[in-house]
Design a protein around this motif. Structure first.
Motif, PDB file in Angstrom:
ATOM      1  N   GLN A   1       1.691   8.737  -3.003  1.00 33.44           N
ATOM      2  CA  GLN A   1       0.290   8.433  -3.348  1.00 33.44           C
ATOM      3  C   GLN A   1      -0.030   8.894  -4.774  1.00 33.44           C
ATOM      4  OE1 GLN A   1      -1.471  10.303   0.080  1.00 33.44           O
ATOM      5  NE2 GLN A   1      -2.225   8.340   0.891  1.00 33.44           N
TER       6      GLN A   1
ATOM      7  N   LYS B   1       1.562   3.463   2.160  1.00 33.03           N
ATOM      8  CA  LYS B   1       2.426   3.654   3.335  1.00 33.03           C
ATOM      9  C   LYS B   1       3.675   2.785   3.269  1.00 33.03           C
ATOM     10  CE  LYS B   1      -0.843   5.419   6.693  1.00 33.03           C
ATOM     11  NZ  LYS B   1      -1.748   5.088   7.790  1.00 33.03           N
TER      12      LYS B   1
ATOM     13  N   LYS C   1      -9.096  -2.075  -3.053  1.00 31.34           N
ATOM     14  CA  LYS C   1      -9.318  -1.342  -1.809  1.00 31.34           C
ATOM     15  C   LYS C   1      -9.513  -2.331  -0.664  1.00 31.34           C
ATOM     16  CE  LYS C   1     -11.127   2.960  -0.286  1.00 31.34           C
ATOM     17  NZ  LYS C   1     -11.808   4.171  -0.637  1.00 31.34           N
ATOM     18  N   GLN C   2      -8.669  -2.211   0.338  1.00 31.18           N
ATOM     19  CA  GLN C   2      -8.795  -3.070   1.516  1.00 31.18           C
ATOM     20  C   GLN C   2      -8.885  -2.166   2.736  1.00 31.18           C
ATOM     21  OE1 GLN C   2      -5.819  -6.151   1.567  1.00 31.18           O
ATOM     22  NE2 GLN C   2      -6.717  -7.141  -0.222  1.00 31.18           N
ATOM     23  N   GLY C   3     -10.077  -2.075   3.314  1.00 27.69           N
ATOM     24  CA  GLY C   3     -10.298  -1.124   4.408  1.00 27.69           C
ATOM     25  C   GLY C   3     -10.306   0.281   3.838  1.00 27.69           C
ATOM     26  N   HIS C   4      -9.433   1.143   4.356  1.00 28.19           N
ATOM     27  CA  HIS C   4      -9.377   2.515   3.861  1.00 28.19           C
ATOM     28  C   HIS C   4      -8.282   2.724   2.829  1.00 28.19           C
ATOM     29  CE1 HIS C   4     -12.383   3.934   6.603  1.00 28.19           C
ATOM     30  NE2 HIS C   4     -11.752   3.345   7.626  1.00 28.19           N
ATOM     31  N   ALA C   5      -7.418   1.726   2.687  1.00 27.23           N
ATOM     32  CA  ALA C   5      -6.254   1.926   1.804  1.00 27.23           C
ATOM     33  C   ALA C   5      -6.302   1.031   0.566  1.00 27.23           C
ATOM     34  CB  ALA C   5      -4.981   1.637   2.587  1.00 27.23           C
TER      35      ALA C   5
ATOM     36  N   ASP D   1       0.854  -1.188   0.000  1.00 28.73           N
ATOM     37  CA  ASP D   1       0.000   0.000   0.000  1.00 28.73           C
ATOM     38  C   ASP D   1       0.894   1.244   0.000  1.00 28.73           C
ATOM     39  OD1 ASP D   1       0.886   0.372   2.569  1.00 28.73           O
ATOM     40  OD2 ASP D   1      -0.928  -0.384   3.532  1.00 28.73           O
TER      41      ASP D   1
END
Lengths: 330, 129
Positions: free
Chosen positions: B41, B23, B57-61, B21
């Motif tokens: 990003q 991060k 998309k997994q969760g918010h990221a 991701d």
């Protein structure tokens, strides 16, 4: 109706276009009938003959236009020998609704479309090359063979070696190829690509293809294939001239072909390189192994052909002009 | 398609890492070249829009991964350069060392190999006479 100087220049253009088309037809037919003779010449002679074929129609067009239109410009020659044979009547009159205007419009459209199409294609190709260059690194080990580090290595399993770029051509070799061959074979490939780079072959190929595109599609493709082969043979010969054995070069060719064949599309979703016609490899190998490389550039034959086609074109343009205007309204 | 230096590095990273991701990508590049998370990003977003990355998309990221393998990508670029020549002989800006027709087979190569051997033997015997 346009009169005066402008009309004269438009007529010059029309005569030029007609002469070009006629000489393209005559030269095209000659090539179609005698193209197989090409293999009897040396690679260098072949290149020259092919350039002669694609450039001659343009030169003939200029000569025919000068001969046809000069009497109109030079009054003293107006009643001269040439003018009695061939001339362009109504040199200072040009109608936009005439067949001359139609000829001119047709040629202009074909020419402009051809130039734009080729430019877009070249641009697309250069973008791809630019991107590829970003994923390549300069091969320092090659500096002894290729002057100024003109060899780039691309990290890829796909076995490939090529020279690309117009004004600053570079040689590219993939790691997939480099790691599968011996040092001697790698040197042969580098020398071969260096020959392409030194001769600016990618640029010449492009120019040749541009001039070749004015012939019919079939003849244009045959010319390109013949030039491709001649260029490859010249590059092979350049390696031969460095002292490498013909059999070693030929074997390297076969080895690289085998490596390319073994690299199936399944492994990388790519087809093995370009559709280089089978006889090309055949001819390259047999040419390399042949002791007598072939005949030199046929100066006499090409000169005779040049004069003959020029005369035929000169008479044909004048005849075509008169015949058309006899049956159709100007 | 033009790739910036950072785009190239990010693509390279994802070819090696496979999935990450923003991060994780940022954490990797922060140590090596600095920069901010938003730069990473937007770089990932640009690569996604260029079709070089796919995301989930997994969760918010978003989880990013290369849309195309490195070898396939390079292969397609080379193929693009050469296939232009296929479609319209003459538009190619390259001169390949060798390439093959799909119809080319091992028998033909063996026949050519025989020609080389025969000629080499002939040259040897001519030289020894």
């Amino acid at each position: 109706m346009i009169l005066g100087k402008l009309a004269f220049y438009l007529n010059v253009f029309t005569v030029g276009v007609l002469s070009l088309w006629l000489s393209l037809i005559f030269i095209g037919i000659t090539f179609r009938l005698s193209g197989s003779v090409l293999s009897t010449f040396t690679a260098k002679a072949k290149r020259r003959i092919l350039w002669f074929i694609v450039l001659t129609p343009w030169l003939i067009a200029v000569i025919v236009t000068l001969v046809l239109m000069m009497p109109a410009r030079l009054d003293s020659y107006a009643n001269g020998f040439i003018a009695t044979l061939v001339h362009w009547h109504h040199a200072y009159t040009f109608s936009l609704t005439s067949w001359h205007a139609l000829t001119m419009a047709l040629f202009s459209s074909v020419f402009i479309f051809g130039v734009i199409h080729r430019m877009l294609s070249v641009r697309k190709n250069l973008h791809r090359l630019d991107l590829l260059a970003q994923f390549s690194t300069t091969d320092d080990q090659a500096s002894e063979i290729l002057e100024s580090n003109w060899l780039s290595t691309i990290e890829s399993r796909l076995p490939q070696a090529f020279t690309a770029g117009l004004f600053q051509p570079r040689c590219y070799v993939t790691t997939g190829l480099r790691d599968s061959i011996s040092t001697n074979e790698y040197t042969i490939i580098q020398l071969h690509e260096q020959a392409h780079r030194r001769r600016f072959d990618p640029l010449k190929k492009l120019l040749f293809a541009f001039f070749g595109s004015f012939f019919s599609r079939v003849i244009g493709e045959q010319l390109n294939v013949a030039m491709e082969l001649a260029m490859e043979q010249c590059a092979d010969e350049a390696v031969l001239n460095t002292g490498k054995e013909a059999s070693a070069i030929a074997k390297t060719l076969l080895k690289v072909t085998r490596l390319t064949m073994a690299y199936t599309p399944k492994q990388a979703s790519v087809q093995p390189a370009c559709d280089f016609l089978t006889p090309q490899l055949d001819e390259r190998v047999t040419y390399l192994m042949r002791e007598q490389k072939g005949r030199a550039f046929p100066v006499l034959i090409t000169s005779c052909l040049f004069v003959l086609v020029t005369v035929v074109c000169l008479l044909s343009v004048d005849t075509l002009h008169h015949v058309t205007e006899k049956f159709f309204i100007h | 398609m033009q790739l910036g230096e950072l785009e190239k590095q990010v693509l390279q990273y994802l070819w090696e890492t496979e999935v990450a991701d923003a991060k994780q990508v940022y954490a990797y590049f922060e140590k090596r070249r600095g920069g901010s998370l938003s730069t990473i990003q937007s770089t990932l977003d640009r690569l996604f829009k260029k079709g070089l990355l796919k995301r989930d998309k997994q969760g918010h990221a978003f989880q990013y991964q290369a849309a195309i393998e490195r070898d396939t990508f390079i292969g397609q670029l080379i193929k693009g350069l050469t296939s232009e020549f296929n479609a319209d002989k003459g538009n190619s800006l390259l001169a390949a060392f060798t390439s093959v027709s799909p119809e080319f087979n091992e028998d033909q190569l063996e026949r050519l190999e025989q020609i080389i051997e025969d000629q080499r033997d002939k040259n040897k015997s001519d030289g020894s006479v």
